[in-house]
Every structure is written in C-alpha cells, then in structure tokens.
Design a protein around this motif. Sequence first.
Motif, PDB file in Angstrom:
ATOM      1  N   SER A 100      23.410  75.993  27.419  1.00  0.00           N
ATOM      2  CA  SER A 100      24.207  75.967  26.190  1.00  0.00           C
ATOM      3  C   SER A 100      25.542  76.677  26.365  1.00  0.00           C
ATOM      4  O   SER A 100      26.546  76.285  25.754  1.00  0.00           O
ATOM      5  CB  SER A 100      23.424  76.612  25.041  1.00  0.00           C
ATOM      6  OG  SER A 100      23.109  77.966  25.325  1.00  0.00           O
ATOM      7  N   PHE A 165      24.230  80.410  15.466  1.00  0.00           N
ATOM      8  CA  PHE A 165      23.668  79.063  15.360  1.00  0.00           C
ATOM      9  C   PHE A 165      24.038  78.461  14.009  1.00  0.00           C
ATOM     10  O   PHE A 165      24.155  79.166  13.002  1.00  0.00           O
ATOM     11  CB  PHE A 165      22.142  79.107  15.507  1.00  0.00           C
ATOM     12  CG  PHE A 165      21.690  79.330  16.923  1.00  0.00           C
ATOM     13  CD1 PHE A 165      21.148  78.297  17.667  1.00  0.00           C
ATOM     14  CD2 PHE A 165      21.822  80.577  17.517  1.00  0.00           C
ATOM     15  CE1 PHE A 165      20.735  78.499  18.978  1.00  0.00           C
ATOM     16  CE2 PHE A 165      21.419  80.795  18.826  1.00  0.00           C
ATOM     17  CZ  PHE A 165      20.874  79.751  19.552  1.00  0.00           C
ATOM     18  N   LEU A 198      16.284  76.958  23.891  1.00  0.00           N
ATOM     19  CA  LEU A 198      16.717  76.827  22.505  1.00  0.00           C
ATOM     20  C   LEU A 198      15.572  76.372  21.602  1.00  0.00           C
ATOM     21  O   LEU A 198      15.605  76.613  20.391  1.00  0.00           O
ATOM     22  CB  LEU A 198      17.886  75.850  22.414  1.00  0.00           C
ATOM     23  CG  LEU A 198      19.181  76.317  23.096  1.00  0.00           C
ATOM     24  CD1 LEU A 198      20.263  75.268  22.964  1.00  0.00           C
ATOM     25  CD2 LEU A 198      19.653  77.648  22.519  1.00  0.00           C
ATOM     26  N   LEU A 237      19.252  72.749  14.503  1.00  0.00           N
ATOM     27  CA  LEU A 237      19.843  74.072  14.626  1.00  0.00           C
ATOM     28  C   LEU A 237      20.395  74.207  16.038  1.00  0.00           C
ATOM     29  O   LEU A 237      19.651  74.078  17.017  1.00  0.00           O
ATOM     30  CB  LEU A 237      18.774  75.139  14.365  1.00  0.00           C
ATOM     31  CG  LEU A 237      19.251  76.571  14.125  1.00  0.00           C
ATOM     32  CD1 LEU A 237      20.100  76.667  12.858  1.00  0.00           C
ATOM     33  CD2 LEU A 237      18.050  77.516  14.023  1.00  0.00           C
ATOM     34  N   VAL A 238      21.702  74.438  16.152  1.00  0.00           N
ATOM     35  CA  VAL A 238      22.349  74.422  17.459  1.00  0.00           C
ATOM     36  C   VAL A 238      23.302  75.607  17.580  1.00  0.00           C
ATOM     37  O   VAL A 238      23.812  76.117  16.577  1.00  0.00           O
ATOM     38  CB  VAL A 238      23.149  73.107  17.685  1.00  0.00           C
ATOM     39  CG1 VAL A 238      22.256  71.897  17.504  1.00  0.00           C
ATOM     40  CG2 VAL A 238      24.340  73.016  16.753  1.00  0.00           C
ATOM     41  N   PRO A 239      23.573  76.068  18.801  1.00  0.00           N
ATOM     42  CA  PRO A 239      24.617  77.090  18.968  1.00  0.00           C
ATOM     43  C   PRO A 239      25.965  76.538  18.500  1.00  0.00           C
ATOM     44  O   PRO A 239      26.327  75.398  18.814  1.00  0.00           O
ATOM     45  CB  PRO A 239      24.627  77.337  20.485  1.00  0.00           C
ATOM     46  CG  PRO A 239      23.291  76.881  20.964  1.00  0.00           C
ATOM     47  CD  PRO A 239      22.920  75.732  20.084  1.00  0.00           C
ATOM     48  N   ARG A 240      26.685  77.342  17.767  1.00  0.00           N
ATOM     49  CA  ARG A 240      27.957  76.854  17.218  1.00  0.00           C
ATOM     50  C   ARG A 240      28.908  76.424  18.326  1.00  0.00           C
ATOM     51  O   ARG A 240      29.680  75.471  18.157  1.00  0.00           O
ATOM     52  CB  ARG A 240      28.602  77.951  16.371  1.00  0.00           C
ATOM     53  CG  ARG A 240      29.900  77.521  15.703  1.00  0.00           C
ATOM     54  CD  ARG A 240      30.433  78.593  14.783  1.00  0.00           C
ATOM     55  NE  ARG A 240      30.762  79.820  15.517  1.00  0.00           N
ATOM     56  CZ  ARG A 240      31.252  80.917  14.930  1.00  0.00           C
ATOM     57  NH1 ARG A 240      31.422  80.946  13.622  1.00  0.00           N
ATOM     58  NH2 ARG A 240      31.535  81.987  15.654  1.00  0.00           N
TER      59      ARG A 240
END
Length: 288
Positions: A100, A165, A198, A237-240
Amino acid sequence: MTLRQFEYLVTVVDEGSFTRAAELLHVTQPALSHQIRALERTTGTQLLDRLPRTVRLTPAGRAWLPFARAALADAERAMTAARRAGGLECGELHVATVYSLTLGALPPVLRKWRALHPDVRIRLFEHRHADELREAMAEGQADVAIGPDPVGWAGFTRVLGMEDFVLVLPPDSEHESPVDLRAFADQGWVHYAPGNGLADVVDAACRDRGFQPWAAVRTEQTATVPVLAAAGLGPALVPRNVVPERFDGVVLRPEPPVRRELVAYCHKDPDPLTSAFIGLLAEAGWDA
C-alpha cells in the motif's frame, strides 16, 4: 584466482563469445583468453568448451558458475557497504515496505530522493503483510523497512506518522463525511484477499464497531479495491494515499477515524546514507 577472472568468465558465458565479452570488458581478446586459461589452471579442470561459433560450459563450469556469480554479487555489496560507511553519496539502498505504501505515499519520497542523490540506486522489496515485512527484515533483507509498527522490535525505529483510512463508495452515494462504518454492517464489502495485511486492518476496524464485514468481493490487488468500490460492488476501507487524485468514487472520512502508525526501522543505528533517507521520510508529511 581473482574476482577479475570470475568477472571475465561470467561475461564470456553470458555473451556466448570471447569477442563480444572482450569488447564489453574493454580488454583484448588474447588477454581475456589468457585469464580464462589461468583460471582453469587454478581450478585444475576445463570450465569452457571452445566451439567454432560459440562457447559452452563444461559440467565443471556449470557447477562453478553459480558460486562465481554469488562471489561477484557479494563483492559488489561489500563495496557498496564500504562506500556508504564512509558517507559517500553513491551505492545502493535496499528498502523494504508494504504494497500500500509503494502505491501512494512512497513514490513522492523516492522522487525527491532521486533528485537529491542521483548516484544512489534504490532497490525495493514489497510485502503483502506487515508480519512478512518484519520477518524479512529480521533476516536482513534490507537496510530500512517502512511499515506498521513492528511491536517489540529490538533495533532502531523512528515514527513517521499515521496512515489514515477512508471509506470508498460509488459516485451516486448520498453519504457524507464523517461516516459511521456501522451504517454499512449489513452490506457486502469489497475486501482484501487473506494474506494481505490490509484485510486485518479492515476486520479490526469493523470488529471495534461491533460487526464482521461480509466480503462480496475479495481481491489480491490493493489498487483494485477502491476501483471496485467506486463501481458499486460494495463499500471499501482503503488507505487514503492509494486513492488516485482523479477518482470517480465518493471518498468519506470514518468517525471515529481508522488509522495505523507507520515507522521506519532497521537492525541497528542507520549508517549515514540510510539515516539521510529516513530523515527524508520523516519530512514527508504522513499525517497531512
């Protein structure tokens, strides 16, 4: 037996020709042939078959070749280490991280590093899970690791900041920030494949809010998750930092926030080159 002789024979094998190898090595063909024969005398056996149009390894040569390549690689690493220990702005820096971060947060840092240190090569080692990253660092894979806090790490660590996130939804979503993840507890989610670190982050965030996300879709590729969510296959839901600048989906901030601490870590106090790289990492504004 010398490293130069190792280099000569490996080059002859790779090029399949004394003539091409001599040109590449900037030596005369007689000098090259003399060194190969000297190496064969030292080993006590013939390493190459000289054919009319090419050369090929003998059985003894095939047994010898991987050790020669390893010796040359070790010599290059030793030279790099010596130069770096002297604080010289050259060599090769080995960096280990999780997927990521190579998608979003790390490229701007590497671009700035390249501008400041054009003679220093970077080799990246990427891992799916923070546990894999820690294990690889314990085995000495890289000079520095960048990832989630390796709890209990006995070596050098430096906190870089927090990785935020965000929740990704399709463009027609009417939800607005901040958003409670519990509002999506009964929906099918776009999720990460087991083994991707993740997946653990998502499961833990939802568990803290009292539910277990049901995976409608799972993917191995971190970059695919926001794309599938924007296509309407479910919330994600993801890392920005992995969400591209031009993105069709709706990106919302969860409340309470979902974050994880990121650190740089090494086996021991970093050498001057590694220390300079960690300093640049620390300036990158991970919390921005």
